[in-house]
Design a protein around this motif. Structure first.
Motif, PDB file in Angstrom:
ATOM      1  N   HIS A  82      11.243  11.272 -32.653  1.00  0.00           N
ATOM      2  CA  HIS A  82      11.464  10.196 -32.141  1.00  0.00           C
ATOM      3  C   HIS A  82      10.502   9.143 -33.228  1.00  0.00           C
ATOM      4  O   HIS A  82      10.419   7.884 -33.097  1.00  0.00           O
ATOM      5  CB  HIS A  82      10.650   9.851 -30.897  1.00  0.00           C
ATOM      6  CG  HIS A  82      11.521  10.422 -29.615  1.00  0.00           C
ATOM      7  ND1 HIS A  82      10.575  11.026 -28.928  1.00  0.00           N
ATOM      8  CD2 HIS A  82      12.643  10.560 -29.421  1.00  0.00           C
ATOM      9  CE1 HIS A  82      11.589  11.501 -27.796  1.00  0.00           C
ATOM     10  NE2 HIS A  82      12.629  11.256 -28.266  1.00  0.00           N
ATOM     11  N   LEU A  83      10.245   9.385 -34.189  1.00  0.00           N
ATOM     12  CA  LEU A  83       9.339   8.798 -35.366  1.00  0.00           C
ATOM     13  C   LEU A  83      10.228   7.917 -36.227  1.00  0.00           C
ATOM     14  O   LEU A  83       9.905   6.771 -36.656  1.00  0.00           O
ATOM     15  CB  LEU A  83       8.809   9.579 -36.403  1.00  0.00           C
ATOM     16  CG  LEU A  83       7.717  10.481 -35.659  1.00  0.00           C
ATOM     17  CD1 LEU A  83       6.955  11.580 -36.781  1.00  0.00           C
ATOM     18  CD2 LEU A  83       6.614   9.876 -35.045  1.00  0.00           C
ATOM     19  N   GLY A  84      11.445   8.142 -36.181  1.00  0.00           N
ATOM     20  CA  GLY A  84      12.587   7.229 -36.984  1.00  0.00           C
ATOM     21  C   GLY A  84      12.572   5.929 -36.439  1.00  0.00           C
ATOM     22  O   GLY A  84      12.777   5.093 -37.138  1.00  0.00           O
ATOM     23  N   ILE A  85      12.641   5.749 -35.040  1.00  0.00           N
ATOM     24  CA  ILE A  85      12.464   4.374 -34.499  1.00  0.00           C
ATOM     25  C   ILE A  85      11.176   3.483 -34.578  1.00  0.00           C
ATOM     26  O   ILE A  85      11.340   2.363 -34.460  1.00  0.00           O
ATOM     27  CB  ILE A  85      12.960   4.463 -32.829  1.00  0.00           C
ATOM     28  CG1 ILE A  85      12.187   5.364 -32.337  1.00  0.00           C
ATOM     29  CG2 ILE A  85      14.286   5.128 -32.958  1.00  0.00           C
ATOM     30  CD1 ILE A  85      12.192   4.994 -30.760  1.00  0.00           C
ATOM     31  N   LEU A  86      10.093   3.999 -34.979  1.00  0.00           N
ATOM     32  CA  LEU A  86       8.946   3.453 -35.287  1.00  0.00           C
ATOM     33  C   LEU A  86       8.888   2.865 -36.632  1.00  0.00           C
ATOM     34  O   LEU A  86       9.130   3.290 -37.331  1.00  0.00           O
ATOM     35  CB  LEU A  86       7.759   4.397 -34.817  1.00  0.00           C
ATOM     36  CG  LEU A  86       7.790   5.066 -33.508  1.00  0.00           C
ATOM     37  CD1 LEU A  86       6.732   6.191 -33.525  1.00  0.00           C
ATOM     38  CD2 LEU A  86       7.667   4.109 -32.489  1.00  0.00           C
ATOM     39  N   THR A  87       7.841   1.523 -36.534  1.00  0.00           N
ATOM     40  CA  THR A  87       7.589   1.113 -37.818  1.00  0.00           C
ATOM     41  C   THR A  87       6.374   1.674 -38.420  1.00  0.00           C
ATOM     42  O   THR A  87       5.309   1.538 -37.641  1.00  0.00           O
ATOM     43  CB  THR A  87       7.341  -0.519 -37.617  1.00  0.00           C
ATOM     44  OG1 THR A  87       8.631  -1.068 -36.935  1.00  0.00           O
ATOM     45  CG2 THR A  87       6.905  -1.308 -38.809  1.00  0.00           C
ATOM     46  N   ILE A  88       6.644   2.302 -39.491  1.00  0.00           N
ATOM     47  CA  ILE A  88       5.321   3.390 -39.960  1.00  0.00           C
ATOM     48  C   ILE A  88       5.288   2.989 -41.382  1.00  0.00           C
ATOM     49  O   ILE A  88       6.363   2.772 -42.348  1.00  0.00           O
ATOM     50  CB  ILE A  88       5.825   4.749 -39.719  1.00  0.00           C
ATOM     51  CG1 ILE A  88       5.746   5.125 -38.407  1.00  0.00           C
ATOM     52  CG2 ILE A  88       4.540   5.709 -40.106  1.00  0.00           C
ATOM     53  CD1 ILE A  88       6.360   6.556 -37.922  1.00  0.00           C
ATOM     54  N   PRO A  89       4.051   2.940 -41.965  1.00  0.00           N
ATOM     55  CA  PRO A  89       4.063   2.464 -43.263  1.00  0.00           C
ATOM     56  C   PRO A  89       4.735   3.790 -44.269  1.00  0.00           C
ATOM     57  O   PRO A  89       4.631   4.742 -43.754  1.00  0.00           O
ATOM     58  CB  PRO A  89       2.354   2.554 -43.530  1.00  0.00           C
ATOM     59  CG  PRO A  89       2.035   2.222 -42.322  1.00  0.00           C
ATOM     60  CD  PRO A  89       2.789   2.822 -41.350  1.00  0.00           C
ATOM     61  N   PRO A  90       5.185   3.457 -45.361  1.00  0.00           N
ATOM     62  CA  PRO A  90       5.936   4.213 -46.139  1.00  0.00           C
ATOM     63  C   PRO A  90       5.259   5.420 -46.408  1.00  0.00           C
ATOM     64  O   PRO A  90       5.815   6.779 -46.344  1.00  0.00           O
ATOM     65  CB  PRO A  90       6.580   3.549 -47.216  1.00  0.00           C
ATOM     66  CG  PRO A  90       6.606   1.930 -46.801  1.00  0.00           C
ATOM     67  CD  PRO A  90       5.684   1.972 -45.992  1.00  0.00           C
TER      68      PRO A  90
END
Length: 145
Positions: free
Chosen positions: A122-130
């Motif tokens: 599910h991490l792909g849909i989150l806004t996460i710093p590169p």
């Protein structure tokens, strides 16, 4: 007597530490950062952690940050690798891994908006710093710890 001409060592680059905290289901604990213009990566999901105080080692910083941000003492804290936050603070960030099987909703969050466990898929849909996303992918590619 000669004046001391020994130059003081230049301070090194800023350093920080973050923890990839997993539970027994293999989910990762992420921290939704505040939406404030004066912080790095506002309104992004990230890992718990922060900057090292002057003279503080990353291993000491992560223990302090976990306690300060979430009252968390993680089991089996292991140093993994370093990544530079090229597009944000410019800090060299040391990644750590740890296990914790509690209920994140009961942690006393002192910074940010929310803590939540997420399954890796599910991490792909989150806004996460590169650089955080890169660190998580590197951790997951290495297999279980």
């Amino acid at each position: 007597m000669h004046p001391d001409t020994t130059a003081s060592p230049e301070p090194g680059p800023a350093r920080g530490a973050v923890a990839i905290i997993t539970n027994r289901r293999g989910e990762l604990l992420l921290h939704l950062r505040d939406d404030l213009p004066n912080i790095a990566w506002p309104a992004h999901w990230s890992l718990l952690g922060g900057g090292c105080d002057p003279g503080e080692a990353p291993a000491a910083a992560i223990v302090r940050e976990l306690d300060e941000e979430a009252g968390l003492a993680a089991d089996f804290l292991t140093e993994l690798f370093e990544i530079t936050d090229q597009r944000g603070s410019g800090q060299i960030i040391t990644f750590f891994a740890a296990c914790w099987d509690g209920d994140e909703r009961h942690l006393p969050l002192s910074e940010g908006v929310k803590l939540q466990f997420f399954a890796p898929e599910h991490l792909g849909i989150l806004t996460i710093p590169p650089f955080i996303r890169d660190g998580i992918h590197r951790y997951l590619a290495a297999g279980p710890f």
